[in-house]
Design a protein around this motif. Structure first.
Motif, PDB file in Angstrom:
ATOM      1  N   UNK A 170       0.787  -1.243   0.000  1.00 48.11           N
ATOM      2  CA  UNK A 170       0.000   0.000   0.000  1.00 48.11           C
ATOM      3  C   UNK A 170       0.811   1.282   0.000  1.00 48.11           C
ATOM      4  N   UNK A 171       1.855   1.379   0.847  1.00 54.20           N
ATOM      5  CA  UNK A 171       2.583   2.656   0.926  1.00 54.20           C
ATOM      6  C   UNK A 171       3.299   2.963  -0.388  1.00 54.20           C
ATOM      7  N   UNK A 172       3.793   1.943  -1.089  1.00 58.12           N
ATOM      8  CA  UNK A 172       4.461   2.188  -2.363  1.00 58.12           C
ATOM      9  C   UNK A 172       3.455   2.441  -3.481  1.00 58.12           C
ATOM     10  N   UNK A 173       2.275   1.840  -3.371  1.00 53.84           N
ATOM     11  CA  UNK A 173       1.207   2.152  -4.322  1.00 53.84           C
ATOM     12  C   UNK A 173       0.844   3.626  -4.219  1.00 53.84           C
ATOM     13  N   UNK A 174       0.631   4.095  -3.001  1.00 55.90           N
ATOM     14  CA  UNK A 174       0.253   5.489  -2.769  1.00 55.90           C
ATOM     15  C   UNK A 174       1.377   6.435  -3.160  1.00 55.90           C
ATOM     16  N   UNK A 175       2.603   6.116  -2.773  1.00 53.18           N
ATOM     17  CA  UNK A 175       3.734   6.977  -3.120  1.00 53.18           C
ATOM     18  C   UNK A 175       3.964   7.063  -4.617  1.00 53.18           C
ATOM     19  N   UNK A 176       3.815   5.938  -5.326  1.00 49.78           N
ATOM     20  CA  UNK A 176       4.029   5.922  -6.776  1.00 49.78           C
ATOM     21  C   UNK A 176       2.919   6.660  -7.510  1.00 49.78           C
ATOM     22  N   UNK A 177       1.677   6.486  -7.059  1.00 48.24           N
ATOM     23  CA  UNK A 177       0.552   7.193  -7.672  1.00 48.24           C
ATOM     24  C   UNK A 177       0.694   8.699  -7.457  1.00 48.24           C
ATOM     25  N   UNK A 178       1.042   9.102  -6.246  1.00 48.33           N
ATOM     26  CA  UNK A 178       1.213  10.535  -5.965  1.00 48.33           C
ATOM     27  C   UNK A 178       2.354  11.134  -6.785  1.00 48.33           C
ATOM     28  N   UNK A 179       3.448  10.396  -6.927  1.00 44.01           N
ATOM     29  CA  UNK A 179       4.604  10.904  -7.677  1.00 44.01           C
ATOM     30  C   UNK A 179       4.302  11.012  -9.163  1.00 44.01           C
ATOM     31  N   UNK A 180       3.661   9.997  -9.733  1.00 42.70           N
ATOM     32  CA  UNK A 180       3.333  10.018 -11.167  1.00 42.70           C
ATOM     33  C   UNK A 180       2.305  11.088 -11.503  1.00 42.70           C
ATOM     34  N   UNK A 181       1.545  11.527 -10.509  1.00 36.93           N
ATOM     35  CA  UNK A 181       0.540  12.562 -10.750  1.00 36.93           C
ATOM     36  C   UNK A 181       1.169  13.896 -11.143  1.00 36.93           C
ATOM     37  N   UNK A 182       2.437  14.079 -10.848  1.00 39.60           N
ATOM     38  CA  UNK A 182       3.141  15.289 -11.274  1.00 39.60           C
ATOM     39  C   UNK A 182       3.096  15.417 -12.800  1.00 39.60           C
ATOM     40  N   UNK A 183       3.334  14.316 -13.513  1.00 38.76           N
ATOM     41  CA  UNK A 183       3.283  14.323 -14.982  1.00 38.76           C
ATOM     42  C   UNK A 183       1.866  14.602 -15.472  1.00 38.76           C
ATOM     43  N   UNK A 184       0.901  14.022 -14.786  1.00 37.93           N
ATOM     44  CA  UNK A 184      -0.502  14.210 -15.150  1.00 37.93           C
ATOM     45  C   UNK A 184      -0.914  15.672 -14.969  1.00 37.93           C
ATOM     46  N   UNK A 185      -0.495  16.262 -13.859  1.00 40.80           N
ATOM     47  CA  UNK A 185      -0.851  17.657 -13.568  1.00 40.80           C
ATOM     48  C   UNK A 185      -0.270  18.610 -14.609  1.00 40.80           C
ATOM     49  N   UNK A 186       0.975  18.379 -15.023  1.00 35.77           N
ATOM     50  CA  UNK A 186       1.598  19.234 -16.044  1.00 35.77           C
ATOM     51  C   UNK A 186       0.846  19.125 -17.368  1.00 35.77           C
ATOM     52  N   UNK A 187       0.567  17.891 -17.796  1.00 36.05           N
ATOM     53  CA  UNK A 187      -0.111  17.681 -19.080  1.00 36.05           C
ATOM     54  C   UNK A 187      -1.513  18.275 -19.071  1.00 36.05           C
ATOM     55  N   UNK A 188      -2.250  18.063 -17.969  1.00 34.06           N
ATOM     56  CA  UNK A 188      -3.608  18.598 -17.876  1.00 34.06           C
ATOM     57  C   UNK A 188      -3.586  20.130 -17.887  1.00 34.06           C
ATOM     58  N   UNK A 189      -2.647  20.731 -17.176  1.00 31.73           N
ATOM     59  CA  UNK A 189      -2.556  22.195 -17.120  1.00 31.73           C
ATOM     60  C   UNK A 189      -2.271  22.783 -18.495  1.00 31.73           C
ATOM     61  N   UNK A 190      -1.362  22.158 -19.240  1.00 31.51           N
ATOM     62  CA  UNK A 190      -1.072  22.626 -20.602  1.00 31.51           C
ATOM     63  C   UNK A 190      -2.319  22.529 -21.465  1.00 31.51           C
ATOM     64  N   UNK A 191      -3.040  21.411 -21.342  1.00 33.82           N
ATOM     65  CA  UNK A 191      -4.272  21.240 -22.114  1.00 33.82           C
ATOM     66  C   UNK A 191      -5.318  22.275 -21.781  1.00 33.82           C
ATOM     67  N   UNK A 192      -5.472  22.607 -20.506  1.00 36.47           N
ATOM     68  CA  UNK A 192      -6.468  23.600 -20.107  1.00 36.47           C
ATOM     69  C   UNK A 192      -6.084  25.000 -20.588  1.00 36.47           C
TER      70      UNK A 192
END
Length: 316
Positions: free
Chosen positions: A171-193
């Motif tokens: 669980x802790x690595x699932x949560x840490x990996x999901x939170x870390x990968x969200x950085x890429x998602x946030x950048x891409x979504x922001x550019x799209x918006x």
């Protein structure tokens, strides 16, 4: 000023939950922005711009505490960025209202699975430490990224339960990996918006307030997730998923339950959730040494580039 302070507190609380359970920052923050009259595209854009900073700090904090599997981050984060950009670009012409109840059913099913598995079985033993394949993570990332942009949140609620349900990453690595990968998602979504609606429709003061609160909470959440027992953490995550998606489903046009029915169901969920957490913690204490040994073996095997089964079969 009062509104900015409120947004900062919401950002702090949302990131504390998100960094500890792998979900809820976007959903919580977007819900507040919609409640005060922000249009959906601008609300999602505001949250994702703030998430560029919060996910960066959260990712670094999780990495510092050893909660990140970088192979998982890349395998799910890059496809997630593609899905997020597509969702952000087309949000103005795509309605997710029809798909929302169906998505809630899928997530509710995953949440029930995670909730029951961790509460009554504890840390999954058979698959823990085995690699998560790209053919699983890539489609998951695209879907989660798209839902995250179009719904103002969804990266954690889609990605976290799916990986937890696989039983291959603690669980802790699932949560840490999901939170870390969200950085890429946030950048891409922001550019799209910004391409889709322009920066003039975004209140950067609100972005800053959400960001400040989230940055303060990120290191605390990364520390918490390392010290919360995996069995209890899994039960807690499952409860969050069940409660959140039950609420979405009961409020949807498919059901449109009355207030009395909804509140009765919420009460049952809260009671069951509290009982499950108590039971999970008591079972964790009883089996603490065994679960810690499983985690240690999985981490040692991962460091050696082996699965636990391969490690066990290697001659001494």
């Amino acid at each position: 000023m009062r509104k900015l302070l409120l947004l900062a507190l919401v950002g702090l609380g949302a990131q504390l939950v998100d960094g500890s359970l792998g979900m809820a920052y976007g959903v919580t923050s977007t819900t507040l922005l919609l409640a005060i009259g922000t249009n959906p595209a601008a609300a999602s854009a505001t949250v994702h711009l703030a998430e560029i900073g919060t996910t960066l700090v959260s990712g670094l904090s999780h990495w510092r505490f050893g909660n990140v599997d970088w192979k998982v981050v890349l395998k799910i984060g890059v496809p997630g960025a593609v899905g997020a950009f597509a969702g952000a670009t087309f949000l103005s012409s795509i309605s997710t209202e029809t798909a929302a109840p169906l998505m809630a059913i899928i997530l509710l099913t995953l949440g029930l699975y995670v909730f029951l598995r961790f509460t009554f079985q504890g840390l999954p033993k058979g698959q823990l430490g085995k690699p998560l394949r790209k053919r699983f993570l890539a489609p998951l990332g695209v879907v989660a990224g798209f839902v995250d942009s179009t719904g103002g949140g969804g990266w954690g609620p889609v990605g976290t339960p799916a990986i937890l349900a696989s039983g291959r990453l603690e669980p802790r690595k699932t949560i840490g990996s999901i939170d870390t990968s969200e950085f890429l998602v946030a950048i891409a979504a922001s550019i799209g918006f910004i391409i889709g609606i322009g920066s003039e429709n975004i209140d950067f003061g609100w972005v800053a307030a959400l960001l400040i609160g989230g940055v303060i909470a990120a290191p605390i959440a990364a520390w918490l997730v390392r010290h919360i027992p995996p069995r209890v953490l899994g039960a807690a995550v499952g409860g969050v998923i069940i409660l959140t998606n039950s609420r979405s489903l009961l409020r949807s046009d498919w059901i449109d339950a009355s207030d009395g029915v909804r509140y009765s169901i919420y009460a049952v969920i809260y009671v069951a959730w509290a009982a499950a957490l108590v039971y999970a913690f008591s079972q964790y204490r009883r089996n603490r040494d065994e679960e810690q040994q499983i985690i240690a073996e999985a981490e040692a095997a991962a460091a050696a580039g082996e699965t636990p089964d391969e490690k066990a079969s290697t001659p001494a």
